[in-house]
Design a protein around this motif. Structure first.
Motif, PDB file in Angstrom:
ATOM      1  N   UNK A  29       0.497  -1.099  -0.002  1.00 46.33           N
ATOM      2  CA  UNK A  29      -0.156  -0.353   0.262  1.00 46.33           C
ATOM      3  C   UNK A  29       0.846   1.226  -0.261  1.00 46.33           C
ATOM      4  N   UNK A  30       1.879   1.303   0.235  1.00 46.96           N
ATOM      5  CA  UNK A  30       2.736   2.088   0.659  1.00 46.96           C
ATOM      6  C   UNK A  30       2.565   3.642  -1.151  1.00 46.96           C
ATOM      7  N   UNK A  31       2.787   2.708  -1.828  1.00 46.69           N
ATOM      8  CA  UNK A  31       3.070   3.146  -3.227  1.00 46.69           C
ATOM      9  C   UNK A  31       1.377   3.926  -3.548  1.00 46.69           C
ATOM     10  N   UNK A  32       0.262   3.243  -3.495  1.00 46.30           N
ATOM     11  CA  UNK A  32      -1.136   3.599  -3.872  1.00 46.30           C
ATOM     12  C   UNK A  32      -1.313   5.440  -3.825  1.00 46.30           C
ATOM     13  N   UNK A  33      -0.812   5.842  -2.238  1.00 43.84           N
ATOM     14  CA  UNK A  33      -1.578   7.666  -2.313  1.00 43.84           C
ATOM     15  C   UNK A  33      -0.295   7.990  -2.610  1.00 43.84           C
ATOM     16  N   UNK A  34       0.815   7.912  -3.500  1.00 44.99           N
ATOM     17  CA  UNK A  34       1.732   8.555  -4.191  1.00 44.99           C
ATOM     18  C   UNK A  34       1.803   8.292  -5.414  1.00 44.99           C
ATOM     19  N   UNK A  38       5.219   9.820  -8.181  1.00 34.47           N
ATOM     20  CA  UNK A  38       5.802   8.957  -9.198  1.00 34.47           C
ATOM     21  C   UNK A  38       5.628   9.276 -10.228  1.00 34.47           C
ATOM     22  N   UNK A  39       4.685   9.321 -10.797  1.00 29.87           N
ATOM     23  CA  UNK A  39       4.254   9.288 -12.006  1.00 29.87           C
ATOM     24  C   UNK A  39       5.028  10.715 -12.526  1.00 29.87           C
ATOM     25  N   UNK A  40       4.981  11.777 -11.859  1.00 32.55           N
ATOM     26  CA  UNK A  40       6.587  13.201 -12.211  1.00 32.55           C
ATOM     27  C   UNK A  40       7.139  12.573 -12.131  1.00 32.55           C
ATOM     28  N   UNK A  51       0.460   0.327 -13.766  1.00 30.97           N
ATOM     29  CA  UNK A  51       1.728  -0.369 -13.860  1.00 30.97           C
ATOM     30  C   UNK A  51       2.732  -0.930 -12.947  1.00 30.97           C
ATOM     31  N   UNK A  52       2.795   0.402 -11.794  1.00 24.56           N
ATOM     32  CA  UNK A  52       3.099  -0.201 -10.595  1.00 24.56           C
ATOM     33  C   UNK A  52       2.577  -1.003  -9.640  1.00 24.56           C
ATOM     34  N   UNK A  53       1.558  -0.976  -9.811  1.00 21.65           N
ATOM     35  CA  UNK A  53       0.729  -1.129  -8.601  1.00 21.65           C
ATOM     36  C   UNK A  53       0.519  -2.733  -9.397  1.00 21.65           C
ATOM     37  N   UNK A  54       0.015  -2.820 -10.580  1.00 20.29           N
ATOM     38  CA  UNK A  54      -0.860  -4.054 -11.464  1.00 20.29           C
ATOM     39  C   UNK A  54       0.485  -4.834 -11.888  1.00 20.29           C
ATOM     40  N   UNK A 162      11.757  12.293   3.062  1.00 17.31           N
ATOM     41  CA  UNK A 162      13.251  12.232   2.833  1.00 17.31           C
ATOM     42  C   UNK A 162      12.727  12.045   0.995  1.00 17.31           C
ATOM     43  N   UNK A 163      11.510  11.908   0.638  1.00 17.14           N
ATOM     44  CA  UNK A 163      11.219  12.111  -1.060  1.00 17.14           C
ATOM     45  C   UNK A 163      11.081  10.236  -1.047  1.00 17.14           C
ATOM     46  N   UNK A 164      11.128   9.625  -2.464  1.00 14.11           N
ATOM     47  CA  UNK A 164       9.910   8.196  -2.749  1.00 14.11           C
ATOM     48  C   UNK A 164      11.032   7.000  -2.313  1.00 14.11           C
TER      49      UNK A 164
END
Length: 491
Positions: A29-34, A38-40, A51-54, A162-164
């Motif tokens: 779940x860490x990447x879901x709200x951000x 990540x797109x930028x 696709x990061x999730x898929x 800290x950054x992604x």
């Protein structure tokens, strides 16, 4: 197994298992709200960044039952360490990623670690005192929902401070420590099953899962009636039918179809599918609702951090009720607790659908959802562990987790279609989309509660249970497993 190894206190083993499971759950779940961040950062667009999730979902769906089977065959500790190592390697690649391709590869590697959950259940069943198994399985199960919830809460602060990249550096440290601890502290399982991996069956399982999950994950953007989505769904059905045929005729099946036909197994898996539909959709769309600008006529314009904090009580409720679930099951039975959990969660979803005009209302509804998650997750896992032979614990619980993931993918895809069906004046989804979506998810949980009523009313001890039909075919199995069957459910 050495005497020293066998003397490892089960409390130490439990601490190692929970550390690995929490790290795995966080990465879900860490990447879901951000994703917008990540797109930028990766120079991609909104469609491709999903696709990061898929990629993670597809990889985990394929790897989980295979690692569960390998654990039953070659040793659960060995495969648990391998799963943690894959998660760690994936984190390293993701932390270093500077483009979408590398990030997707990293997430595929992370998905291999999906086997940590069934392997943890198998180790608990093999190593823990009989009276501790139900509570330990319940606690581990609750940690999946808790870890996913914590991921939503901490993602914003980590990225802001800290950054992604640190979404992956921090779990990497934990995973390396957990892998080392598992290697040196967790005893290897004494319970093994003979045979080899049925690779044609593994290929067919992978093929129909990829076709199904690719179709449902991309349907909101490609269109449910598009040639690509319909073709993939048809391919998934055909490949699944061929897979079942191959498994049924195999002397060494990857997934024993006789086991899957056991009433306690298929009914609990049906509950898992419906529960997954509701739970993962909520994890995806509650933060989105909270972050919607109030100018849209709903939502609160919350930041990623603020929306995560609003969902923190949900996470706490999941953990607390997950701990209570095992003890409650010892009194009233795991089936009763599962029915109760689905109905409590359904009440939370219905509350959100009908009343979400203030942050207080959302807080109450999401907390009730979390309580239902905690109760149901723990009971579901205990029912699966109790329904199969010890040698099948890994593959059975792995398939149950897999089915829940498939349900999650279906739920998130359908929810996306419902929410975005009508856009408001601002171009954002209309409020009615969220209302209709959460009413749909409420219905899924009501169906899950009805399915739970079909589960047999007698569950056995999760360390010693052998199904009656297995005893008739292999009377020595009861002795190998430990002897008598004991009632868990007083019904």
């Amino acid at each position: 197994m050495s005497t020293t190894e066998r003397r490892t206190p089960h409390q130490v083993t439990f601490a190692v298992l929970t550390t690995g499971v929490i790290a795995f759950a966080l990465l879900q779940s860490l990447v879901t709200p951000v994703l917008p961040t990540l797109e930028v950062a990766l120079g991609t667009d909104q469609s491709d960044v999903t696709w990061v999730l898929t990629a993670y979902l597809l990889s985990a769906s394929i790897s989980t039952p295979i690692l569960g089977r390998l654990g039953d065959m070659t040793g659960k500790k060995r495969m648990f360490v391998l799963a943690l190592s894959a998660l760690a390697l994936g984190c390293l690649l993701a932390a270093l990623a500077t483009n979408l391709t590398v990030m997707i590869v990293a997430r595929v590697v992370q998905g291999i670690g999906g086997g940590v959950l069934p392997l943890a259940f198998g180790i608990i069943r093999d190593e823990f005192p009989r009276e501790k198994v139900a509570g330990a399985v319940g606690a581990i199960s609750a940690l999946i929902a808790v870890g996913a919830g914590v991921g939503l809460v901490v993602a914003g602060p980590i990225v802001n401070a800290l950054g992604y990249h640190w979404l992956f550096w921090l779990p990497l440290v934990v995973l390396v420590a957990a892998a080392l601890a598992a290697q040196f502290l967790v005893p290897e399982s004494p319970v093994r099953t003979s045979g080899a991996i049925n690779w044609p069956a593994a290929f067919l399982l992978s093929a129909w899962l990829v076709a199904l999950l690719l179709a449902v994950s991309q349907a909101p953007s490609w269109g449910w009636t598009s040639v690509s989505v319909v073709g993939l769904l048809v391919a998934a059905v055909v490949l699944a039918a061929v897979w079942i045929l191959v498994e049924s005729r195999s002397a060494q099946p990857l997934i024993d179809m006789r086991m899957m036909r056991v009433r306690a197994v298929w009914t609990t898996n049906l509950v898992a599918l419906l529960f997954g539909v509701a739970m993962y959709a909520a994890f995806a769309f509650l933060p989105q609702f909270l972050q919607t600008p109030s100018a849209a006529g709903y939502g609160f314009g919350s930041s990623v951090t603020a929306s995560g904090l609003l969902l923190l009580p949900q996470t706490i409720a999941s953990f607390v009720l997950g701990l209570v679930s095992g003890r409650l099951a010892q009194r009233v039975g795991s089936k009763t607790v599962l029915v109760l959990g689905t109905l409590v969660a359904a009440a939370g979803y219905l509350g959100f659908a009908l009343a979400h005009g203030s942050q207080g209302q959302v807080l109450v509804a999401s907390t009730v959802m979390g309580a239902g998650f905690g109760l149901a997750f723990a009971a579901m896992s205990n029912l699966i562990v109790a329904a199969v032979e010890p040698a099948q614990t890994g593959v059975a619980s792995g398939m149950n987790a897999n089915i829940r993931t498939i349900g999650g993918s279906l739920g998130a895809a359908v929810m996306a279609s419902v929410v975005t069906a009508h856009a408001g004046p601002s171009g954002l989804p209309s409020e009615s989309g969220y209302t209709n979506g959460f009413l749909m998810l409420t219905g899924a949980l009501v169906l899950a509660g009805l399915a739970a009523l079909l589960i047999p009313g007698v569950a056995r001890d999760p360390r010693t249970h052998i199904e009656p039909d297995v005893q008739l075919r292999h009377p020595e199995a009861a002795l190998v497993a430990g002897g008598t069957l004991v009632g868990d459910d007083p019904e």
